[in-house]
Design a protein around this motif. Structure first.
Motif, PDB file in Angstrom:
ATOM      1  N   HIS A 243       0.820  -1.202   0.000  1.00  0.00           N
ATOM      2  CA  HIS A 243       0.000   0.000   0.000  1.00  0.00           C
ATOM      3  C   HIS A 243       0.853   1.250   0.000  1.00  0.00           C
ATOM      4  CE1 HIS A 243      -4.202  -1.521   1.481  1.00  0.00           C
ATOM      5  NE2 HIS A 243      -3.789  -2.114   0.376  1.00  0.00           N
ATOM      6  N   GLY A 244       2.171   1.084   0.186  1.00  0.00           N
ATOM      7  CA  GLY A 244       3.052   2.246   0.218  1.00  0.00           C
ATOM      8  C   GLY A 244       3.380   2.766  -1.162  1.00  0.00           C
ATOM      9  N   ASP A 245       3.708   1.859  -2.099  1.00  0.00           N
ATOM     10  CA  ASP A 245       4.074   2.283  -3.448  1.00  0.00           C
ATOM     11  C   ASP A 245       3.256   1.598  -4.527  1.00  0.00           C
ATOM     12  OD1 ASP A 245       5.105  -0.263  -3.423  1.00  0.00           O
ATOM     13  OD2 ASP A 245       7.202   0.335  -3.617  1.00  0.00           O
ATOM     14  N   TYR A 246       2.171   0.877  -4.113  1.00  0.00           N
ATOM     15  CA  TYR A 246       1.198   0.306  -5.042  1.00  0.00           C
ATOM     16  C   TYR A 246       1.816  -0.751  -5.958  1.00  0.00           C
ATOM     17  CZ  TYR A 246      -0.245   4.942  -3.564  1.00  0.00           C
ATOM     18  OH  TYR A 246      -0.483   6.069  -2.827  1.00  0.00           O
ATOM     19  N   ARG A 247       2.821  -1.480  -5.450  1.00  0.00           N
ATOM     20  CA  ARG A 247       3.472  -2.546  -6.203  1.00  0.00           C
ATOM     21  C   ARG A 247       3.237  -3.893  -5.525  1.00  0.00           C
ATOM     22  NH1 ARG A 247       6.737   1.948  -7.151  1.00  0.00           N
ATOM     23  NH2 ARG A 247       7.585   2.069  -9.293  1.00  0.00           N
ATOM     24  N   GLY A 248       3.491  -4.958  -6.286  1.00  0.00           N
ATOM     25  CA  GLY A 248       3.489  -6.295  -5.736  1.00  0.00           C
ATOM     26  C   GLY A 248       4.916  -6.797  -5.648  1.00  0.00           C
ATOM     27  N   TYR A 249       5.238  -7.499  -4.554  1.00  0.00           N
ATOM     28  CA  TYR A 249       6.605  -7.960  -4.304  1.00  0.00           C
ATOM     29  C   TYR A 249       6.623  -9.459  -4.039  1.00  0.00           C
ATOM     30  CZ  TYR A 249       8.194  -3.120  -3.703  1.00  0.00           C
ATOM     31  OH  TYR A 249       8.516  -1.795  -3.890  1.00  0.00           O
ATOM     32  N   TRP A 260      11.741  -9.921  -6.663  1.00  0.00           N
ATOM     33  CA  TRP A 260      11.300  -9.094  -7.774  1.00  0.00           C
ATOM     34  C   TRP A 260      10.100  -8.265  -7.334  1.00  0.00           C
ATOM     35  CZ3 TRP A 260       6.301 -10.289  -8.840  1.00  0.00           C
ATOM     36  CH2 TRP A 260       5.884 -11.631  -8.770  1.00  0.00           C
ATOM     37  N   ALA A 261       9.792  -7.250  -8.135  1.00  0.00           N
ATOM     38  CA  ALA A 261       8.647  -6.383  -7.875  1.00  0.00           C
ATOM     39  C   ALA A 261       7.961  -6.080  -9.193  1.00  0.00           C
ATOM     40  CB  ALA A 261       9.085  -5.094  -7.192  1.00  0.00           C
ATOM     41  N   THR A 262       6.676  -5.779  -9.126  1.00  0.00           N
ATOM     42  CA  THR A 262       5.919  -5.441 -10.329  1.00  0.00           C
ATOM     43  C   THR A 262       4.984  -4.277 -10.044  1.00  0.00           C
ATOM     44  OG1 THR A 262       4.496  -6.343 -12.084  1.00  0.00           O
ATOM     45  CG2 THR A 262       4.054  -7.087  -9.845  1.00  0.00           C
ATOM     46  N   GLU A 263       4.808  -3.416 -11.022  1.00  0.00           N
ATOM     47  CA  GLU A 263       3.898  -2.288 -10.870  1.00  0.00           C
ATOM     48  C   GLU A 263       2.459  -2.773 -11.011  1.00  0.00           C
ATOM     49  OE1 GLU A 263       4.920   0.785 -13.580  1.00  0.00           O
ATOM     50  OE2 GLU A 263       6.793   1.287 -12.554  1.00  0.00           O
ATOM     51  N   LEU A 264       1.615  -2.347 -10.080  1.00  0.00           N
ATOM     52  CA  LEU A 264       0.211  -2.741 -10.095  1.00  0.00           C
ATOM     53  C   LEU A 264      -0.687  -1.514 -10.181  1.00  0.00           C
ATOM     54  CD1 LEU A 264       0.418  -5.526  -7.361  1.00  0.00           C
ATOM     55  CD2 LEU A 264       0.189  -5.874  -9.835  1.00  0.00           C
ATOM     56  N   GLY A 265      -0.773  -0.760  -9.089  1.00  0.00           N
ATOM     57  CA  GLY A 265      -1.630   0.421  -9.091  1.00  0.00           C
ATOM     58  C   GLY A 265      -0.838   1.709  -8.975  1.00  0.00           C
ATOM     59  N   VAL A 266       0.413   1.717  -9.479  1.00  0.00           N
ATOM     60  CA  VAL A 266       1.261   2.899  -9.332  1.00  0.00           C
ATOM     61  C   VAL A 266       0.631   4.097 -10.026  1.00  0.00           C
ATOM     62  CG1 VAL A 266       3.357   1.553  -9.069  1.00  0.00           C
ATOM     63  CG2 VAL A 266       2.656   2.289 -11.346  1.00  0.00           C
ATOM     64  N   GLU A 267       1.042   5.301  -9.611  1.00  0.00           N
ATOM     65  CA  GLU A 267       0.421   6.527 -10.076  1.00  0.00           C
ATOM     66  C   GLU A 267       0.471   6.650 -11.597  1.00  0.00           C
ATOM     67  OE1 GLU A 267       2.797   6.282  -7.807  1.00  0.00           O
ATOM     68  OE2 GLU A 267       2.478   7.636  -6.099  1.00  0.00           O
ATOM     69  N   ARG A 268      -0.674   7.047 -12.163  1.00  0.00           N
ATOM     70  CA  ARG A 268      -0.796   7.314 -13.594  1.00  0.00           C
ATOM     71  C   ARG A 268      -1.453   8.676 -13.789  1.00  0.00           C
ATOM     72  NH1 ARG A 268      -1.058   2.605 -16.859  1.00  0.00           N
ATOM     73  NH2 ARG A 268       0.350   1.051 -15.968  1.00  0.00           N
ATOM     74  N   ALA A 269      -0.886   9.484 -14.683  1.00  0.00           N
ATOM     75  CA  ALA A 269      -1.473  10.774 -15.024  1.00  0.00           C
ATOM     76  C   ALA A 269      -2.525  10.554 -16.101  1.00  0.00           C
ATOM     77  CB  ALA A 269      -0.401  11.734 -15.517  1.00  0.00           C
ATOM     78  N   LEU A 270      -3.779  10.866 -15.778  1.00  0.00           N
ATOM     79  CA  LEU A 270      -4.889  10.739 -16.714  1.00  0.00           C
ATOM     80  C   LEU A 270      -5.635  12.061 -16.742  1.00  0.00           C
ATOM     81  CD1 LEU A 270      -6.256   7.198 -15.778  1.00  0.00           C
ATOM     82  CD2 LEU A 270      -4.840   7.796 -17.734  1.00  0.00           C
ATOM     83  N   GLY A 271      -5.484  12.806 -17.847  1.00  0.00           N
ATOM     84  CA  GLY A 271      -6.088  14.129 -17.917  1.00  0.00           C
ATOM     85  C   GLY A 271      -5.495  15.045 -16.857  1.00  0.00           C
ATOM     86  N   ASP A 272      -6.368  15.641 -16.066  1.00  0.00           N
ATOM     87  CA  ASP A 272      -5.921  16.556 -15.016  1.00  0.00           C
ATOM     88  C   ASP A 272      -5.667  15.842 -13.691  1.00  0.00           C
ATOM     89  OD1 ASP A 272      -6.155  18.710 -16.756  1.00  0.00           O
ATOM     90  OD2 ASP A 272      -8.258  19.063 -16.215  1.00  0.00           O
ATOM     91  N   THR A 274      -3.922  12.625 -11.284  1.00  0.00           N
ATOM     92  CA  THR A 274      -2.949  11.554 -11.096  1.00  0.00           C
ATOM     93  C   THR A 274      -3.601  10.526 -10.187  1.00  0.00           C
ATOM     94  OG1 THR A 274      -1.051  13.020 -11.364  1.00  0.00           O
ATOM     95  CG2 THR A 274      -0.667  10.931 -10.242  1.00  0.00           C
ATOM     96  N   LEU A 275      -3.789   9.299 -10.704  1.00  0.00           N
ATOM     97  CA  LEU A 275      -4.552   8.275 -10.017  1.00  0.00           C
ATOM     98  C   LEU A 275      -3.680   7.112  -9.586  1.00  0.00           C
ATOM     99  CD1 LEU A 275      -7.593   8.073 -12.492  1.00  0.00           C
ATOM    100  CD2 LEU A 275      -7.421   9.443 -10.420  1.00  0.00           C
ATOM    101  N   TYR A 276      -4.106   6.450  -8.504  1.00  0.00           N
ATOM    102  CA  TYR A 276      -3.466   5.218  -8.056  1.00  0.00           C
ATOM    103  C   TYR A 276      -4.548   4.248  -7.603  1.00  0.00           C
ATOM    104  CZ  TYR A 276      -4.241   7.007  -3.310  1.00  0.00           C
ATOM    105  OH  TYR A 276      -4.810   7.495  -2.152  1.00  0.00           O
ATOM    106  N   ALA A 277      -4.163   2.983  -7.448  1.00  0.00           N
ATOM    107  CA  ALA A 277      -5.084   1.958  -6.944  1.00  0.00           C
ATOM    108  C   ALA A 277      -4.321   1.070  -5.978  1.00  0.00           C
ATOM    109  CB  ALA A 277      -5.663   1.130  -8.091  1.00  0.00           C
ATOM    110  N   TYR A 278      -4.940   0.757  -4.837  1.00  0.00           N
ATOM    111  CA  TYR A 278      -4.278  -0.087  -3.845  1.00  0.00           C
ATOM    112  C   TYR A 278      -4.284  -1.557  -4.273  1.00  0.00           C
ATOM    113  CZ  TYR A 278      -4.312   3.653  -0.350  1.00  0.00           C
ATOM    114  OH  TYR A 278      -4.107   4.823   0.331  1.00  0.00           O
ATOM    115  N   PRO A 279      -3.134  -2.234  -4.234  1.00  0.00           N
ATOM    116  CA  PRO A 279      -3.136  -3.701  -4.329  1.00  0.00           C
ATOM    117  C   PRO A 279      -3.592  -4.260  -2.979  1.00  0.00           C
ATOM    118  CG  PRO A 279      -0.962  -2.748  -4.857  1.00  0.00           C
ATOM    119  CD  PRO A 279      -1.760  -1.699  -4.168  1.00  0.00           C
TER     120      PRO A 279
END
Length: 417
Positions: A243-249, A260-272, A274-279
């Protein structure tokens, strides 16, 4: 009990409908009995505290009353451990006939509720059980927490317990952080802490199951109190949903070293925005590592106009090297993810912004191949368990704030998969 074309349905009594937003657990289900034998079946915990046992086909074997929400279940030898949420936050042990053998009030350690509201009640968030060792002994483990506020500060008190078969507390590991899940594998017990706002500043602990002594730890190393959403321990590996950086480890269980680590809900800029999603969920299933993400949130505020591209997504990765195997939408908020062998079940509740009732249901996946089956539900599905080629899942009624309609009833359904 009623029978449909593919399964059965058992009514669970009355309960108030869920609303548009997700709420804390109030139901639970687990496999109960020796898989592949006549005793195989399921146990169900309900919002009024009643616990009932079903055979593998959904016929009721027994039910026993309770007075606090039965929110966590685990089979312990031939008995059933029940974790509750209420004034006492109890760990109960019921025998194979449903009679109570013993009970322990975690509020005696953590304190009682400072307010008469659900969020403030002592809460047994998880229970897990070990198999008997060479001496014939076995252990039951539970994590409980209590929340209150001190001015603007959130304050957590929590404990992880090891119980013997007679209810004796063998050890207790207390912190001022908020545990969210447990995972047990042999002599190792992993504890995920989703909020660390006090002196305990580590999101994941591995404890020796016999003594409670810390063996390893890991933290995403991010600012703020959000840390780990879930943990799964198997074969010397740890899967952690950060929940700290929205990645899976994937971590080494003995050292906490990152494999290893993988990006899951990391921040994405969409329009105006910046969104994230909790794994929210992590699961080791055979040689696959599975993560499930939750709702989209904006970097600023709480209400997002857009949707993170990985919102409400299940994704599987190779345990060996982290290569993505497959991914799929789960349709809405998943309260948990469970597995049996290579089969994975994800109960899907509401999408609290889009409120699409067509997404309500249960989805079954193969750890290597992806989606196997979708089972629709009128209400929302909040808990599930797998046993002997069948899935049992709890359906709860829901009433969206912008509709004058209650969807679904409070029941458990058993279907072949």
């Amino acid at each position: 009990m009623s029978r449909g074309r593919t399964g059965v349905s058992v009514e669970l009594g009355d309960c108030s409908p869920r609303g548009s937003r997700q709420q804390w657990r109030r139901s639970s289900v687990t496999e109960f009995g020796v898989e592949g034998s006549e005793s195989a079946g399921f146990a169900v915990g309900t919002a009024d505290g009643t616990v009932l046992a079903l055979d593998a086909e959904g016929s009721e074997r027994w039910r026993t009353p309770g007075d606090e929400m039965a929110v966590a279940l685990a089979e312990f030898d031939t008995s059933l451990a029940v974790g509750t949420r209420g004034d006492r936050g109890r760990v109960r042990l019921l025998d194979s006939s449903g009679d109570e053998q013993w009970a322990y009030d975690t509020a005696s350690d953590l304190g009682g509720s400072a307010k008469d509201t659900l969020f403030w009640y002592p809460f047994v968030v998880d229970v897990v059980a070990g198999r008997p060792d060479e001496t014939g002994d076995s252990g039951l483990y539970a994590a409980a927490r209590r929340y209150e506020r001190d001015g603007d500060q959130r304050v957590w008190r929590s404990a992880v317990y090891a119980f013997g078969p007679d209810g004796e507390v063998r050890w207790r590991y207390e912190t001022d952080a908020s545990p969210i899940s447990l995972s047990l594998d042999g002599s190792r017990l992993a504890v995920a802490y989703n909020r660390c706002g006090g002196d305990h500043d580590c999101g994941l602990m591995v404890l020796d199951a016999d003594s409670g002594t810390p063996v390893a730890d890991w933290d995403p190393g991010t600012a703020g109190e959000r840390r780990v959403g879930d943990v799964s321990l198997s074969g010397g590996d740890l899967a952690a949903a950060s929940h700290g950086d929205y990645r899976g480890y994937l971590l080494d269980a003995d050292s906490g070293a990152e494999q290893w680590a993988t990006e899951l809900g990391v921040e994405r800029a969409l329009g105006d925005e910046t969104l994230y999603a909790y794994p929210n969920h992590a699961l080791l299933a055979g040689d696959a590592v599975v993560f499930v993400t939750g709702n989209s949130f904006p970097e600023e505020g709480r209400e997002a106009e857009g949707r993170h591209p990985n919102e409400h997504t299940i994704a599987a990765f190779s345990r060996e090297d982290g290569e993505r195997l497959w991914s799929s939408s789960v349709g809405g908020f998943a309260g948990e993810v469970v597995s049996s062998g290579e089969r994975i079940a994800v109960p899907c509740a509401q999408h609290f912004r889009d409120r699409d009732a067509e997404a309500h249901g249960l989805r079954v996946f193969d750890a290597r191949e992806g989606l196997v089956r979708e089972i629709r539900a009128e209400g929302i599905v909040t808990a599930a368990a797998l046993c002997d080629g069948r899935v049992a899942f709890v359906e709860e009624p829901v009433e969206y704030h912008d509709e004058d309609e209650v969807r679904g009833t409070y029941r458990v359904r058993v279907e072949q998969i």
